[in-house]
Enzyme design. Sequence first.
Site, PDB file in Angstrom:
ATOM      1  N   ALA A   1       1.238  -1.501  -0.242  1.00  0.00           N
ATOM      2  CA  ALA A   1       0.195  -0.031  -0.186  1.00  0.00           C
ATOM      3  C   ALA A   1       0.444   1.310  -0.037  1.00  0.00           C
ATOM      4  O   ALA A   1       1.478   1.802   1.404  1.00  0.00           O
ATOM      5  CB  ALA A   1      -0.825   0.062   1.599  1.00  0.00           C
TER       6      ALA A   1
ATOM      7  N   SER B   1       2.500   9.061  -8.310  1.00  0.00           N
ATOM      8  CA  SER B   1       4.043   8.688  -8.333  1.00  0.00           C
ATOM      9  C   SER B   1       4.872   9.278  -6.594  1.00  0.00           C
ATOM     10  O   SER B   1       5.792   9.073  -6.968  1.00  0.00           O
ATOM     11  CB  SER B   1       4.345   9.094  -9.473  1.00  0.00           C
ATOM     12  OG  SER B   1       3.873   7.868 -10.210  1.00  0.00           O
TER      13      SER B   1
ATOM     14  N   GLU C   1       9.781  -4.433  -9.726  1.00  0.00           N
ATOM     15  CA  GLU C   1       9.074  -4.064  -9.688  1.00  0.00           C
ATOM     16  C   GLU C   1       8.916  -4.022 -11.730  1.00  0.00           C
ATOM     17  O   GLU C   1       7.750  -4.857 -11.869  1.00  0.00           O
ATOM     18  CB  GLU C   1       8.711  -2.929  -8.545  1.00  0.00           C
ATOM     19  CG  GLU C   1       6.886  -2.869  -9.601  1.00  0.00           C
ATOM     20  CD  GLU C   1       6.117  -1.423  -8.779  1.00  0.00           C
ATOM     21  OE1 GLU C   1       5.621  -1.146  -8.465  1.00  0.00           O
ATOM     22  OE2 GLU C   1       7.039  -0.979  -7.801  1.00  0.00           O
TER      23      GLU C   1
ATOM     24  N   GLN D   1      -7.895  -3.293 -34.427  1.00  0.00           N
ATOM     25  CA  GLN D   1      -8.233  -2.776 -34.916  1.00  0.00           C
ATOM     26  C   GLN D   1      -8.855  -4.062 -37.037  1.00  0.00           C
ATOM     27  O   GLN D   1      -9.456  -4.253 -37.737  1.00  0.00           O
ATOM     28  CB  GLN D   1      -7.580  -1.784 -36.327  1.00  0.00           C
ATOM     29  CG  GLN D   1      -8.154  -1.163 -37.235  1.00  0.00           C
ATOM     30  CD  GLN D   1      -9.170   0.097 -37.012  1.00  0.00           C
ATOM     31  OE1 GLN D   1      -8.826   0.014 -36.247  1.00  0.00           O
ATOM     32  NE2 GLN D   1      -9.629   0.276 -38.266  1.00  0.00           N
TER      33      GLN D   1
ATOM     34  N   GLY E   1       4.428   3.328 -11.827  1.00  0.00           N
ATOM     35  CA  GLY E   1       5.434   4.885 -12.554  1.00  0.00           C
ATOM     36  C   GLY E   1       4.702   5.302 -13.711  1.00  0.00           C
ATOM     37  O   GLY E   1       5.118   4.140 -14.858  1.00  0.00           O
TER      38      GLY E   1
END
Length: 385
Positions: A125, A133, A242, A336, A364
Amino acid sequence: MKRLIFEPEHEQFRDSVVKFMTAEVGAHAERFREQGMVDRELFLKAGEQGLLCTWADEKYGGAGIDDFRFEQIIIEENMRHGDIGFYINLHNDLVAPYIAKLGTDEQKDRWMPGIVSGEKILAVAMTEPSTGSDLAGMRTNAVDKGDHWLLNGAKTYISNGILGDLIVVAARTDPNSRHGLGLMVVERGMEGFERGRKLAKMGLKAQDTAELFFNDVKVPKENVLGDPTQGFKYLARFLAQERLVAAIGFMATAQTAFDITLDYVKERRAFGKPIGAFQNTRFKMASMRAELDALQTYVDQCVLLLNAGELTPEDASAAKLLTSELEGRVMDECVQLHGGAGYMEEYRISRMYTDARISRIFAGTSEIMREIIGRGLGLDERKLS
C-alpha cells in the site's frame, strides 16, 4: 526470433507452468472476472505446485532457486494461458522481497512459510487518494508510541486489497523529512484496519483493487521492516525489479495479442480472400513482429542483468517505458485488424485492449520513466540550475 536465455530446465519448468495456468486459471477466468477477483484457493494451489516465490529458502518451503528466469516464466505463462488478474507476480516478485530482504529472522520465520504456501496473500500500500507517483508527498503517518506505532491514513488503488492478508504499508514516520518513511506490515484482522469498496476498473476485471483505511491501527514494533525512517530508500531499491516484472508481463500480453491476431487474419475473409493476404495487414503484422522481437531481447537482457545484480534504475525504467508503449500500440493495431469483432467483449482481444491501458500508468507512468532516464543522463534540473 529464438530466445537464447533459457536452459532445458527452464523449458521443462515452463511446461509445468503452462499446464497449471491453463487448468487452474485460464479455465476459470470468466468466473473470476464476473466475481471481480480470483479464488483465495488459487494461491494455495499455486503454492502446492511450487509456483510461489521459487527463490525463497528451502526452510520456508521454497525451492531456493536464485534465478529470476523461473519467475519470468511464471509471469509470461500466466499472461498467456492464465489471466492477467491473477496477481501472482505482485505476491512473488514485488511484495515478498520486501519481507525476505528487509525482514529479521524472526519476521521471516513468522511470515515466509505462509507466503510460500499461499496461506498468506500479499499486497503493498503506497498510493494515496491525493498522491500518485509522488511518494514524498505521502500523508499516511505512523507515530512512535514506545512498543508500537500508531498508524493513520488511507490508501487507494491497492492491488490484492481485498484478498491480502499481509499488507506492506508505507507511512510517514518523520514529519520533518519528506523522505522520512517507514514500511510496516499490517495483518488481516488488526483493529482499526478496514477495507473500503472494491473499485470498479476499465480492465483487469479479475484482479481485486480496493481502498484501505487505517484508523489508530496499533502496529507492533516487530512488524516494522528495517529502519522505520528509511522506507523511501527501500522503495527506491526495489523499484527496478518491480518495473522489470511489469515489462515482462507487457511483452507477454503483447505477444499473445499478436498470436491471436495472426490466427484471426489467416481465417477471416473479405473480398474473397483472407484479410492476412492484403498488403496492409502483412505490413502491420510485419512491423509488430520486428518490434516485439527487438524489445523481447532487451527485456531478456535485463533479466540476466538482474540475476547478476547489475540492473540499473535507468535500464528498468527504459524496459517499462518501451514495453508499455509497445503493448499499447500492438493492442490498438490488433483490435483494428479484428474489425468490428475486436470491439466485442466476447473476443479476448477486446478484453486485452482494456486490460493494457493501465500499463502506461502503474509502476510509474511513462512520464516518470522518461524523467528517471533523463536524470540518469545528467539532465537533472536540480543539478543543472
